[in-house]
Write a protein that holds these residues in place. Structure first.
Motif, mmCIF file in Angstrom:
data_model
loop_
_atom_site.group_PDB
_atom_site.id
_atom_site.type_symbol
_atom_site.label_atom_id
_atom_site.label_comp_id
_atom_site.label_asym_id
_atom_site.label_seq_id
_atom_site.Cartn_x
_atom_site.Cartn_y
_atom_site.Cartn_z
ATOM 1 N N UNK A 199 0.794 -1.226 0.000
ATOM 2 C CA UNK A 199 0.000 0.000 0.000
ATOM 3 C C UNK A 199 0.826 1.276 0.000
ATOM 4 N N UNK A 200 1.896 1.251 -0.776
ATOM 5 C CA UNK A 200 2.528 2.509 -1.132
ATOM 6 C C UNK A 200 1.638 3.176 -2.183
ATOM 7 N N UNK A 201 1.835 4.476 -2.464
ATOM 8 C CA UNK A 201 1.002 5.109 -3.484
ATOM 9 C C UNK A 201 1.189 4.466 -4.853
ATOM 10 N N UNK A 202 0.161 4.578 -5.672
ATOM 11 C CA UNK A 202 0.232 4.104 -7.053
ATOM 12 C C UNK A 202 0.435 5.296 -7.973
ATOM 13 N N UNK A 203 1.221 5.101 -9.033
ATOM 14 C CA UNK A 203 1.591 6.202 -9.926
ATOM 15 C C UNK A 203 0.549 6.414 -11.006
ATOM 16 N N UNK A 204 0.436 7.672 -11.447
ATOM 17 C CA UNK A 204 -0.500 8.015 -12.522
ATOM 18 C C UNK A 204 0.035 9.207 -13.306
ATOM 19 N N UNK A 205 0.065 9.054 -14.632
ATOM 20 C CA UNK A 205 0.303 10.202 -15.512
ATOM 21 C C UNK A 205 1.544 11.011 -15.158
ATOM 22 N N UNK A 213 -5.581 9.493 4.692
ATOM 23 C CA UNK A 213 -4.611 9.159 3.637
ATOM 24 C C UNK A 213 -4.543 10.269 2.578
ATOM 25 N N UNK A 214 -5.553 11.126 2.538
ATOM 26 C CA UNK A 214 -5.592 12.229 1.577
ATOM 27 C C UNK A 214 -5.336 13.603 2.211
ATOM 28 N N UNK A 215 -5.463 13.718 3.527
ATOM 29 C CA UNK A 215 -5.541 15.031 4.175
ATOM 30 C C UNK A 215 -4.224 15.793 4.293
ATOM 31 N N UNK A 216 -3.088 15.094 4.179
ATOM 32 C CA UNK A 216 -1.807 15.646 4.640
ATOM 33 C C UNK A 216 -1.443 17.021 4.066
ATOM 34 N N UNK A 217 -1.777 17.269 2.803
ATOM 35 C CA UNK A 217 -1.351 18.523 2.158
ATOM 36 C C UNK A 217 -2.517 19.438 1.806
ATOM 37 N N UNK A 218 -3.721 19.127 2.310
ATOM 38 C CA UNK A 218 -4.875 19.946 1.978
ATOM 39 C C UNK A 218 -5.458 19.597 0.612
ATOM 40 N N UNK A 219 -6.348 20.448 0.140
ATOM 41 C CA UNK A 219 -7.144 20.147 -1.050
ATOM 42 C C UNK A 219 -7.280 21.344 -1.974
ATOM 43 N N UNK A 220 -7.372 21.055 -3.259
ATOM 44 C CA UNK A 220 -7.934 22.003 -4.221
ATOM 45 C C UNK A 220 -9.434 21.726 -4.260
ATOM 46 N N UNK A 272 3.338 12.467 -12.943
ATOM 47 C CA UNK A 272 3.777 12.741 -11.573
ATOM 48 C C UNK A 272 2.766 12.510 -10.479
ATOM 49 N N UNK A 273 1.547 12.080 -10.789
ATOM 50 C CA UNK A 273 0.568 11.862 -9.734
ATOM 51 C C UNK A 273 0.865 10.615 -8.929
ATOM 52 N N UNK A 274 0.663 10.694 -7.610
ATOM 53 C CA UNK A 274 0.861 9.542 -6.724
ATOM 54 C C UNK A 274 -0.387 9.413 -5.846
ATOM 55 N N UNK A 275 -1.164 8.376 -6.074
ATOM 56 C CA UNK A 275 -2.445 8.218 -5.386
ATOM 57 C C UNK A 275 -2.282 7.311 -4.167
ATOM 58 N N UNK A 276 -2.540 7.809 -2.952
ATOM 59 C CA UNK A 276 -2.515 6.931 -1.776
ATOM 60 C C UNK A 276 -3.616 5.880 -1.891
ATOM 61 N N UNK A 277 -3.282 4.653 -1.512
ATOM 62 C CA UNK A 277 -4.232 3.554 -1.664
ATOM 63 C C UNK A 277 -4.968 3.276 -0.350
ATOM 64 N N UNK A 278 -6.220 2.865 -0.496
ATOM 65 C CA UNK A 278 -7.029 2.451 0.663
ATOM 66 C C UNK A 278 -8.093 1.486 0.145
ATOM 67 N N UNK A 279 -7.792 0.180 0.151
ATOM 68 C CA UNK A 279 -8.691 -0.786 -0.482
ATOM 69 C C UNK A 279 -10.016 -0.938 0.249
ATOM 70 N N UNK A 280 -11.049 -1.270 -0.534
ATOM 71 C CA UNK A 280 -12.380 -1.475 0.039
ATOM 72 C C UNK A 280 -13.208 -2.327 -0.909
ATOM 73 N N UNK A 281 -14.387 -2.685 -0.441
ATOM 74 C CA UNK A 281 -15.302 -3.516 -1.230
ATOM 75 C C UNK A 281 -16.320 -2.622 -1.921
ATOM 76 N N UNK A 282 -16.324 -2.597 -3.261
ATOM 77 C CA UNK A 282 -17.269 -1.760 -3.987
ATOM 78 C C UNK A 282 -18.675 -2.333 -3.995
#
Length: 316
Positions: free
Chosen positions: A126-132, A241-248, A134-144
């Motif tokens: 559960x390290x972040x996953x890469x996208x496009x 997992x998303x809060x650390x740097x704030x939001x746009x 430079x994006x790094x998405x923190x992971x948090x698995x769940x049941x859809x």
């Protein structure tokens, strides 16, 4: 089966999947209240997509086979009017997943009519996953998709969620969550699948990080609960997992909540495209796996405020 004083851990192989809800499906397993099960799941494409698939494969997806669920499970003693308490014990991710823009599906399908497929290869620790770029998405698995069979006979589509659960895509039904489902048929007839490695609230493009994940769940009964809808309890923070740097944050304001949601997401796609160089379709798909739709105000008639929170940690 286990005796009342001894609760058993069972397992169900990913070969035991079905598509759609039907209270007449024969159970793959019968358990006692208090027992636990580890479920193997398939990805949301039911194995139609793999690590080498392309957008052309996404266009050919057999939609009758999407969102497979593993099961069903018959819980001894479960009766209509009871609630099934499901505790999420653990989720074990596979390390691969995909996000797709499926033609005709998603919040902005009119703006993004073409198929697009992105593969994610991530560390199951559960390290972040890469996208496009430079994006790094923190992971948090769940049941859809997690639910029980409806009382109405026959086969029902797996796509829409319903009062007995199903394809809720609720990101917080994650490890430690306690979910309560209304039971409408004897034995409850429970199944789970459509597991995600990460998702934003709203899942706006129609897919999250669709990923095969093994799920361990514990089952208990609450007799005579008479729930009308699912409810759940989280065991801690749900956005840390998303809060650390704030939001746009972008907004959509007007008399229609759906139009407001569409505007807020469109504005965020515009921001990400102009500031970070994403193609609009890629910004849309990135939003789906990490940004959260919120209703900020719903009382100041005649206009409501929908906000869209994109975590800055993904881009910094």
């Amino acid at each position: 089966m286990s005796d009342p004083g001894h609760h058993t851990l069972h397992s169900i192989h990913k070969g035991h999947v079905h598509h759609g809800w039907n209270n007449a499906f024969p159970p793959a397993l019968t358990i006692a209240p208090g027992d636990s099960i580890e479920f193997e799941t398939l990805d949301a494409s039911s194995g139609q997509l793999n690590r080498s698939s392309t957008a052309a494969d996404l266009e050919k997806l057999d939609l009758a086979r999407v969102n497979p669920v593993t099961g069903p499970v018959f819980i001894d003693g479960a009766k209509p009017g009871d609630a099934l308490k499901v505790t999420v014990l653990s989720l074990r991710p596979s390390g691969w997943g995909w996000t797709g823009n499926i033609p005709g599906f998603g919040l902005l399908t009119d703006q993004f009519p073409k198929a697009r497929l992105h593969h994610w290869n991530y560390d199951p620790a559960l390290l972040p996953a890469m996208y496009g770029p430079g994006g790094r998405v923190p992971l948090r698995p769940f049941t859809g998709t997690i639910g029980v069979a409806p009382a109405e006979p026959g086969l029902h589509s797996i796509i829409p969620p319903r009062n007995v659960g199903g394809n809720m895509d609720a990101r917080d039904i994650a490890e430690g969550c306690e979910l309560y489902l209304p039971i409408e048929v004897e034995g409850a007839i429970f199944s789970v699948g459509d597991t995600h490695a990460a998702q934003g609230d709203g899942e706006v493009c129609g897919t999250a990080i669709e990923s095969p994940i093994d799920v361990a769940l514990k089952f208990e009964l609450v007799k005579g609960a008479n729930l009308r809808m699912p409810r759940y309890v989280t065991r801690g923070p749900v956005t840390d997992h998303f809060d650390k740097k704030g939001y746009e944050v972008t907004t959509g304001i007007g008399p229609d909540l759906m139009a407001g949601a569409r505007m807020a997401v469109s504005e965020m796609i515009d921001l990400l495209s102009k500031r970070y160089g994403y193609e609009p379709i890629d910004a849309y798909m990135l939003c789906s796996v990490c940004a959260d739709l919120r209703i900020s105000s719903i009382v100041d008639v005649p206009n409501w405020v929908v906000s869209y929170y994109f975590p800055r940690i993904v881009l910094e």
